[in-house]
Motif scaffolding. Structure first.
Motif, short mmCIF file in Angstrom:
data_model
loop_
_atom_site.label_atom_id
_atom_site.label_comp_id
_atom_site.label_asym_id
_atom_site.label_seq_id
_atom_site.Cartn_x
_atom_site.Cartn_y
_atom_site.Cartn_z
N SER A 164 42.61 5.56 18.47
CA SER A 164 42.07 6.03 17.20
C SER A 164 41.77 4.87 16.26
N ARG A 167 38.72 3.14 17.36
CA ARG A 167 37.52 3.93 17.02
C ARG A 167 37.08 3.63 15.60
N TYR A 168 38.03 3.57 14.68
CA TYR A 168 37.67 3.27 13.30
C TYR A 168 37.15 1.85 13.13
N ALA A 175 38.74 1.68 22.72
CA ALA A 175 39.32 2.99 22.39
C ALA A 175 39.32 3.90 23.61
N GLU A 191 46.80 15.29 21.99
CA GLU A 191 46.19 14.32 21.09
C GLU A 191 45.22 13.40 21.83
N GLU A 195 41.31 12.90 20.88
CA GLU A 195 40.72 11.59 20.63
C GLU A 195 39.56 11.30 21.58
N ASN A 198 36.58 13.04 20.40
CA ASN A 198 35.96 12.33 19.28
C ASN A 198 35.07 11.19 19.78
#
Length: 241
Positions: A164, A167-168, A175, A191, A195, A198
């Protein structure tokens, strides 16, 4: 014969106190209000650090995050010698309390202080990474999570959190590598599916994202993870029955 300096009475009192402490902590899981009341009464009767700790944890469980943070931070700084072994666990709880109270500067400071004493404490590293990520310091989060992962390579949740953060930071390849490793390690990790969904959505793979979000919702129904997956699915005009 009883060894000098270890009288039977003192040993019995220690055992009784340890049992009372364990019972109080167990009660928090069942009835935090009752646990708090009992702990406060015990503290008034001279229960010392164990009673104070149980009361503070009960406050945390009841959602009184700032009050719990104050109590835990104060307790960690004034522990009796016989309970010094609890200092790091109490600091971990204090950091979590301030995080939940949304006092992120205080949470980060406590976590950093504790890490100066135990630099490879995995729980502390994970907690500080979450504090860092919440304030937008994703490089700091990756740094803490990488050290945590090196010390606990079997924990899939750490890989998902680092995915995560990557990713940011727009590091999609790293990621995806982390989340794929996490799901290979723990195929039931909701989770991880959230992710990966995403990441697939960002890559333009709507079908892959949809499949992962459906899987996340089904793996952990009635959870925050499921709610996030459902919200993402709604944006794709898909509903999970």
């Amino acid at each position: 014969m009883v060894a000098a300096g270890n009288p039977v009475g003192a040993q019995s009192e220690d055992q009784e106190q340890a049992a009372r402490y364990a019972n109080c902590m167990d009660l928090i899981e069942l009835d935090a209000d009752q646990a708090l009341e009992q702990a406060q009464t015990w503290a008034d009767l001279g229960g010392g650090d164990p009673a104070s700790h149980c009361a503070a944890v009960a406050l945390l469980r009841l959602g009184h995050h700032a009050a719990a943070g104050e109590e835990l931070e104060s307790l960690a700084a004034s522990l009796e010698q016989g309970f010094a072994f609890l200092q790091i666990p109490i600091l971990i709880q204090a950091g979590q309390a301030w995080f939940l109270a949304e006092d992120l500067d205080r949470a980060y400071a406590i976590q950093t202080t504790a890490l100066a004493r135990e630099p490879n404490n995995v729980d502390l590293l994970v907690d500080r990474s979450m504090t860092a990520a919440t304030v937008g310091d994703f490089d700091g989060a990756v740094s803490d999570l990488s050290r945590a992962q090196a010390n606990a390579p079997q924990r899939a949740d750490i890989l998902v959190l680092r995915a995560s953060a990557y990713r940011y930071l727009d590091q999609a390849a790293r990621a995806l590598a982390d989340v794929e490793r996490a799901l290979a390690m723990d195929p039931g990790n909701a989770e991880g599916y959230l992710e990966r969904g995403n990441l697939r959505r960002l890559a333009g793979d709507d079908d892959g994202a949809r499949n992962d979000w459906v899987e996340a919702a089904s793996r952990a129904p009635d959870s925050a993870t499921a709610a996030a997956a459902q919200a993402n699915l709604a944006k794709l005009d898909v509903k999970v029955e």
